[in-house]
Each structure stands twice: as structure tokens, then as C-alpha cells.
Enzyme design. Structure first.
Site, PDB file in Angstrom:
ATOM      1  N   GLY A   1     -17.330  -6.675 -17.813  1.00 40.86           N
ATOM      2  CA  GLY A   1     -18.188  -7.844 -17.701  1.00 40.86           C
ATOM      3  C   GLY A   1     -18.416  -8.528 -19.027  1.00 40.86           C
ATOM      4  O   GLY A   1     -18.816  -7.894 -20.005  1.00 40.86           O
TER       5      GLY A   1
ATOM      6  N   PHE B   1     -23.908 -11.772 -20.942  1.00 43.85           N
ATOM      7  CA  PHE B   1     -24.738 -11.545 -22.124  1.00 43.85           C
ATOM      8  C   PHE B   1     -24.728 -10.083 -22.542  1.00 43.85           C
ATOM      9  O   PHE B   1     -24.634  -9.763 -23.732  1.00 43.85           O
ATOM     10  CB  PHE B   1     -26.169 -12.011 -21.863  1.00 43.85           C
ATOM     11  CG  PHE B   1     -26.321 -13.504 -21.841  1.00 43.85           C
ATOM     12  CD1 PHE B   1     -26.213 -14.233 -23.018  1.00 43.85           C
ATOM     13  CD2 PHE B   1     -26.558 -14.183 -20.659  1.00 43.85           C
ATOM     14  CE1 PHE B   1     -26.347 -15.606 -23.007  1.00 43.85           C
ATOM     15  CE2 PHE B   1     -26.694 -15.560 -20.644  1.00 43.85           C
ATOM     16  CZ  PHE B   1     -26.588 -16.273 -21.813  1.00 43.85           C
ATOM     17  N   GLY B   2     -24.808  -9.164 -21.554  1.00 50.30           N
ATOM     18  CA  GLY B   2     -24.832  -7.744 -21.885  1.00 50.30           C
ATOM     19  C   GLY B   2     -23.506  -7.268 -22.457  1.00 50.30           C
ATOM     20  O   GLY B   2     -23.475  -6.585 -23.491  1.00 50.30           O
TER      21      GLY B   2
ATOM     22  N   GLU C   1     -35.725 -25.809 -11.705  1.00 41.81           N
ATOM     23  CA  GLU C   1     -34.868 -26.676 -12.512  1.00 41.81           C
ATOM     24  C   GLU C   1     -34.043 -27.620 -11.639  1.00 41.81           C
ATOM     25  O   GLU C   1     -33.935 -28.818 -11.914  1.00 41.81           O
ATOM     26  CB  GLU C   1     -33.910 -25.814 -13.350  1.00 41.81           C
ATOM     27  CG  GLU C   1     -34.571 -25.120 -14.511  1.00 41.81           C
ATOM     28  CD  GLU C   1     -33.786 -23.902 -14.987  1.00 41.81           C
ATOM     29  OE1 GLU C   1     -34.233 -23.271 -15.964  1.00 41.81           O
ATOM     30  OE2 GLU C   1     -32.740 -23.573 -14.390  1.00 41.81           O
TER      31      GLU C   1
ATOM     32  N   ALA D   1     -31.556 -13.183 -19.632  1.00 39.78           N
ATOM     33  CA  ALA D   1     -30.514 -13.057 -20.642  1.00 39.78           C
ATOM     34  C   ALA D   1     -30.954 -12.218 -21.857  1.00 39.78           C
ATOM     35  O   ALA D   1     -30.188 -11.361 -22.310  1.00 39.78           O
ATOM     36  CB  ALA D   1     -30.045 -14.445 -21.074  1.00 39.78           C
TER      37      ALA D   1
END
Lengths: 451, 451
Positions: free
Chosen positions: A34, A37-38, A193, A338
Site C-alpha cells: 500500500g 500515507f502509512g 465538503e 492521514a
């Protein structure tokens, strides 16, 4: 000649290749699944030539997901919020990126089954994140797209833009209004949003451009089953968000459950509402790869990890980001945002480096809460930093600066700032292009009439 | 409430709608089919409140086609070279844009049959352009995509980027090299631009990012059936273009016919060449709408028009741009380039305005040749302005300035310049993202292995 002969590389340039992959590499091998962000945070932390790192993703790009709604609403172009994984890691010589997909994990053999081959690991970091979920109503997916990938964003952009085009072509008032009714399901950050930006588009961006229909007759409805918007924030900020949305022209209904979605619209309780455009921002489910770890999963499909973020009987396997179900020191769950994914990715990488140095002491993960921000629309946002809470224009500026700052790469930041400055002054949204296979009359697929 | 009730428009804003379209409008009605260079130029020239104009396009955007190859090669994002038709014409109150497709034209009834309804006209301007053609080999389209639309550009971008990804994953040297062999068919401007940019990507953009394969081992082959590249230019410029391409690393073969294309590669004469990525820049055919005019068509399917650009017995019907077969005063054909389409669109509009003023005198179209430019790659181009011919770095600067200048809209120009300046200094191409339905493992369709 173009054939199977191999032309020697230009001698003026250094050879970029590593030793033949057929030859065994004696270094410890960390596999990261993956490139979100991680995964990226872990890979960067593992910049150590004494180990080798392989990052697997089925997409070639890292996505700055907090701004994905801007692509879906035609404010930013896709390349502004996506960077090739290879480019991000190009200077890290110990890291290899492979475009592939993990389909299974053999914990005993320490081997990942990929769609194209297998990969043995010494350490594994699983960071495959989450996708949207329809709570057992998978048939709703067709009518109410969610927002997790760039392709999702293109689908939403196409449907929103085409809805106004259909309205312009439609002479029947009821059918026209059905094209101008937009329903956003889910009152978390993404739903807020999307709803706020849709209202802005209808009221400010489009009106002068249509001659037969009036985009300002668009209704944007935000539906939330729970008692308030933005449940991750303090109740008074939820109320402020609601008032700001209503000022932008959004109708907000909390405590309202969606019971059906089809091509005609949504049903709220037993009340049907005609709407040709429905967007899904309600449910999140962890990546199905979590099931391959044969560990207890929580209700959202996340993997229960130790305080150190690894699997109970497999200290060499870490799970980070939205796929991990981890707790803070006060027992509260680590939120699926995130900054948490980045911190977890770095923690896993540091634990691996420590173990390779022989440091076996357990070091629990501690989540550092840097605060939470949610934007609502033009010059409206809410912010919460510990006990400090604020909303409105100042919160929006903080949100803007924070998001531009965290976008990866200087070039992206500059162009994003320019795009926003331009959109701010002109109300124009420059990415208003319709492409793709359900384009009107395009590629033999006339989607929008049916959906 | 979201339902069929109509919310009144905000009274603080002017009503943007025109009179009810159900009511007859007494003004003369000009219908324009196609929002390319010809159609947009005509619409803008018809900015006169005493007539009404309807522009029909099946896409919602005008495309700056001369830079489309930059989207296909990941240098520019799609919104940088596309602008919504509505936005372009938003201030022109007499113009209506409809997203629809013309399927037939009834010259006697003066009526256009659309996919959704019909439209009566007093004057008609047909500007639906051209598409790529495979010379009777439509089965090649699957293996060798052409470049006319944004979706075409995304397909090419996806295949080029994924080819390098496949090479990185492939251990067999012959199969790996087949992924690194690129064939561009057709030595006109598009073919030259694509080949030069592919070589630049392989040699400069990607090398540092791959660990197992070496992108510099990519071979880019440009095949042209005719005796020289860029046949629209003077022979010495063709030779200069060839040398500049070879310096960039492209292998050029002129006088070479492609006899077969399939999933394994191309056949040149009777010599098969393995190549998993083949791009088509060879043939152009006029839009099939030309056949609905029941007029003589030339070999490329273009409509033979009078010197005034209308149909022989229908002075109210004009054909402009790539769909028109028109002659210059010296008998040479008007070339199929953007400046010619613009000039033809303006001419048709001016003739319509003259006739409405009662001026019946014929006024033949005169093509003003502003010169020709073709870019070859990094800092290489050829230019021809009448008898003045030049090539190399200076031609490239002229090309750059001209193309940025003609891009529609200030914002686009600025961002395009920034993108280019950034790409120039860093060799990076910021739009290197793979999206869409034949993404690797994406959406259940695993295209690249088969194609």
C-alpha cells in the site's frame, strides 16, 4: 533496430539498476503493501542501505486523499493531488516499487502472494487502507458513487457536470428539477465538503453559463443518520458547520436514515425524493486484505493489533493506517485520518529498525493528536486543536495553509495555490471537463439517462 | 425540501435565463455543429444580439488539440488544455451551448436531427472535424490507439506508463524488451511529437526510478510509409527533423509500410517486430457527419465546398475546418490545421452576417498561411514561415511561445508555462498517473497483459 536485442545503456549516465534480482540479496527484506500515507511514511523511514524495501501498490500513484473532493468537484486536476510512487521514492536507492496487488499472505512462510508472482519478506507492513461500504446495500453503489480513488472522483465529476447538462436539455419541469436535485449521504468530513462545494458550483460557478435552465434552482441535500454532522468534532462545531452549510445553500437533515437508493432518487424513511445525482460519503470498510491475516477484525473489518501495531503472534507483521484497529493510551480508538496513518507507518518502520539493531523491548505506539480540520465551502471551515476550537474564515485559512503544506512536492503546492487563488477570485473551476466511458453518447454507453 | 418544487432564484442575482424556449424566437437561428477551432471561431464572430446561435457538441469542452500529445505523454494535465464550451461562451448572451450529437441533417427542411430531439436552423455551420483512420484495418485500433480526444490521450498515457511497469516486473529478457519497444506509426507532426517525447521520457524522466529494468533500454521506432517525415514542410526541414529525432534516441524508418499490427507487435513489410506498445498517428478521416450532406466527398471523406465554403445548392449551409475540402487561390488544398479551421469558421460567420445585412455578393475564402511549426522534443523543432525556415532551439522557443499564446484563457497559459518550466528544469512530468478502466487489476479488467 527494435527487436529483442538489448541496446547498452548510455555510458555517460550511471547505471541505475541494482544487482540481478535472480541473485539472492543478503539484506533483510521489508515488504510494504500500500502506497498511501502509512505505506509511504514507513518506506521513507526505512531509508537505510543495510535493508531492502519493496513497496507494492495496485496504482502507480500516491493520492493526497484530503483534497480528492476537489477533483470530484472540478476544482483541481488529478495530477495536482497525485504523485507517482516511483517519483516519491526515486532517490531512496534501497526501495523498489512494484505495480501489483497482494491477494494473499502466508504468515508461516512469510510470503505474499501477488497477482503476478510471490514475494518473500522478513518484515511486512500492511497498509492497504479502507474503501467505502454500503452497509449490505451493494446495489446502491451503481447509483451513489463513493469517493476513495481518482476514478471515483472522475465518476462524481462526470455525473455532477452532466446533471446540469441534462437539466439544460430537459423541457419537462419535474424531470428538469430531478436533474438539479443533489443528495449527499453521510455527514462526515467528505460529505460536508462535497455538499458545500456543490452548492457553491450551483450558485456561483455555473449560473451565467446556462440559457434555458437555472443552476441556482439546484437543491443540495446533506443527509446524516446520526444526530449531528462531523461527529469527530465537538458538538458546538457540528452546529457551526451546519449553520455555515445552510448559509451556502445546503439543506441539512440529521437523524435521517436513507432506506433506498435507485435511478430515480433516494428514500428517506418512507419519503421518496427524486434526485438523479446521489453521492455516497457514509460508510467506510477496511481493505479486504485484512481477512487474509486470520486475526480478529472489528465491526468495520479492521485488524486488531498489539499496542506496538503488530499481529499478536507475528512480531514481524505490522498493520498501520485505516486497516488497523488501534487504541490510544486513554482507550479511545486512533482515528482513521492521514496524520494517524503517517504516525503509524513511521512507528512500524522504527520498530523494525530497532529490532534489526537487536532492540527487542516493546515500544507502544502513541498517537499524537495534531488537531482536526474540516472545510465546509468557500471561506468556511471548522477547526479543533485540543481545547482550542474555531470556525469560519480563519479556520478556512488554517485549513488551506495546512493542506497545501502537506501536499507532497513543491510543484504541486505551487500549482494548487494558483488554482485556488484563481478559483477564489473568479469562481471558476478549471477542471470542468467530462471524459470517460460513460460520457454522454461516448463509447457506446449512454449512462446518464439510465442512472 | 428536495422534491419537484422549484425554489425561486436568488433575487440578488440577475436572472440568467433567456425567454422560454417553447416560445418562438423571431431571430434568425444559426446552428453550429462542433466546438473545435472552427466552431468556436464562428460562434464568437456571431456575437450579435439580432441573431441567436446554438452550438452543439457531444463533449462539454473545447480541446487545444496541438498540445494533446503532452497529455498523452504525461507532461500536462487534461484541464490545462481543455476549457468548458459554456465557459468560453458564457458572456455571449445570444449563444446557447447544448451537449448533444448531430446524427442527421435534413437540408430541405433545414433541420438537424440530434440524439435528443431536433433543431431547426436558418443557417448551419458544420464543423465536426476529423478522426483517425486505419485505412480499412479497423482491427488495428485495439492495439494501436490514435490521438484525437482526451480519452485517447488517457489511453496512450496509461499504456506507455504501464509498459515500463510491466518491464520492471518481467524477468524474461525477451518479454521485458517487448515491453520496452515502442512503435509510433506515422511521421506527421503528431507522430514526430510522440516519438520524440517517448524517447525523452525513457532516457531522462524515468531512469532513476526503476530498480530491476532500465528504461534507457527502451527503443522508440518511428515508421513512416512515405519518403520523408513532416511532408507538409520543406524537404530540408524533414531531414533536420529526422536528425533531431535521432539525436534524441529515436530510430526513424521512412518508406516503410506497416502490414500488420496485433498484440505481439507490428510487421514492417514481412519483418515482425515485437512491441507491446504501438501508437497510431498515420491516418485521418473526416467526421462521418459529412456523409449526411449528400455531397461529393474526397478520398479522406471531406466535403467539397464552394470557394465561399458553403454547399453548392445550399448557400445557408457552410462546412469549415477539417471536414471541408477547400482550395487556396493557387489550387493547393487548404491544410487541415488549427489556424485554417479558425479562419474558415470566421469566414462562414462573416458571410452569414453579410447576407443578413442583404449583401449577396460572393466572397471567396482566402487562406492566410501564418507558417507552420512542429516540435520534435526537448529544445528541438522545425519552423517554416513562407521562405523563412529554421530549426533547433530557436524554432522550439517560437513553437513554445506560439502555443502558449494561443491556448485559450489566461489561467491555462500561466499554468502551462509553469508546468513546462518545471518539466524543463527537472525532467519530471507531473501528470504521470494511471487511471481508468484498463488500469492494472482495476475494475476487473486486466488489459495490459492481453494487449
Amino acid at each position: 533496430m527494435v527487436d529483442t536485442d538489448v541496446r547498452p545503456p548510455d555510458p555517460l549516465q550511471p547505471d541505475t539498476r541494482q544487482p540481478d534480482p535472480q541473485q539472492p540479496d543478503p539484506r533483510q527484506h521489508v515488504v510494504i503493501l500500500g502506497g498511501g500515507f502509512g505505506g509511504i511514511a514507513a518506506a521513507r523511514q526505512l531509508d537505510d542501505p543495510s535493508i531492502r524495501v519493496t513497496l507494492i501498490d495496485r496504482r502507480n500513484h500516491h493520492l493526497f486523499q484530503p483534497l480528492l473532493y476537489q477533483v470530484a468537484t472540478a476544482g483541481l486536476s488529478a495530477p495536482s493531488i497525485a504523485a507517482p510512487l516511483r517519483q516519491i521514492l526515486r532517490k531512496q536507492r534501497n526501495a523498489t516499487v512494484l505495480l501489483d496487488e497482494a491477494v494473499d499472505i502466508d504468515l508461516d512462510q512469510r510470503r505474499v502472494q501477488l497477482a503476478h508472482g510471490t514475494l518473500d519478506y522478513d518484515f511486512l507492513i500492511v497498509a492497504t487502507g479502507a474503501t467505502h461500504a454500503y452497509f449490505g446495500h451493494d446495489d446502491w453503489a451503481r447509483y451513489a458513487p463513493g469517493l476513495k480513488t481518482l476514478d471515483d472522483a472522475f465518476t462524481i465529476r462526470r455525473r455532477v457536470l452532466l446533471a446540469f447538462e441534462h437539466a439544460e436539455r430537459e423541457d419537462d419541469p419535474a424531470r428538469r428539477q430531478a436533474w438539479l436535485n443533489f443528495v449527499v449521504v453521510g455527514g462526515g468530513a467528505t460529505g460536508v465538503e462535497l455538499a458545500g462545494t456543490l452548492a457553491e458550483i450551483a450558485r456561483h460557478t455555473l449560473p451565467r453559463e446556462f440559457r434555458r435552465s437555472d443552476p441556482r434552482r439546484a437543491n443540495v441535500l446533506l443527509v446524516e443518520a446520526g444526530p449531528r454532522l462531523l461527529p469527530a468534532f465537538a458538538p458546538d462545531l457540528s452546529e457551526k458547520a451546519r449553520r455555515q452549510l445552510e448559509r451556502l445553500g445546503v439543506e441539512v437533515r440529521t437523524g435521517t436514515a436513507v432506506t433506498a437508493i435507485d435511478g430515480d432518487g433516494v428514500t428517506l424513511g418512507d419519503q421518496p425524493l427524486p434526485a438523479r445525482t446521489v453521492l455516497w460519503a457514509a460508510g467506510v470498510a477496511a481493505s479486504p486484505l485484512g481477512q487474509k491475516l486470520h486475526m480478529p477484525l472489528d465491526r468495520a473489518g479492521r485488524v486488531q493489533v498489539t499496542p506496538e501495531l503488530n499481529l499478536p503472534h507475528h512480531p514481524e507483521v505490522f498493520v498501520v493506517g485505516d486497516l488497523a484497529s488501534a487504541s490510544q493510551s486513554d482507550g479511545k480508538p486512533v482515528p482513521g485520518v492521514a496524520p494517524a496513518a503517517k504516525q503509524m507507518g513511521r512507528h512500524a518502520a522504527l520498530r523494525i529498525l530497532a529490532r534489526l539493531r537487536g532492540d527487542k523491548a516493546a515500544q507502544p505506539f502513541r498517537y499524537r493528536d495534531d488537531g482536526a480540520l474540516a472545510t465546509i465551502g468557500r471561506m468556511a471551515a471548522v477547526a479543533q486543536f485540543g481545547r482550542v476550537k474555531f470556525s469560519g474564515l480563519f479556520a478556512w485559512w488554517v485549513w488551506l495553509v495546512a493542506h497545501v503544506y502537506f501536499l507532497i512536492g513543491f510543484r504541486n503546492r505551487l500549482v494548487v495555490l494558483l488554482d485556488w487563488a484563481w478559483a477564489y477570485w473568479t469562481y471558476q473551476r478549471h477542471a470542468r471537463i467530462v471524459t470517460g466511458s460513460d460520457e454522454l453518447h461516448g463509447k457506446g454507453e449512454a449512462l446518464p439517462d439510465e442512472v
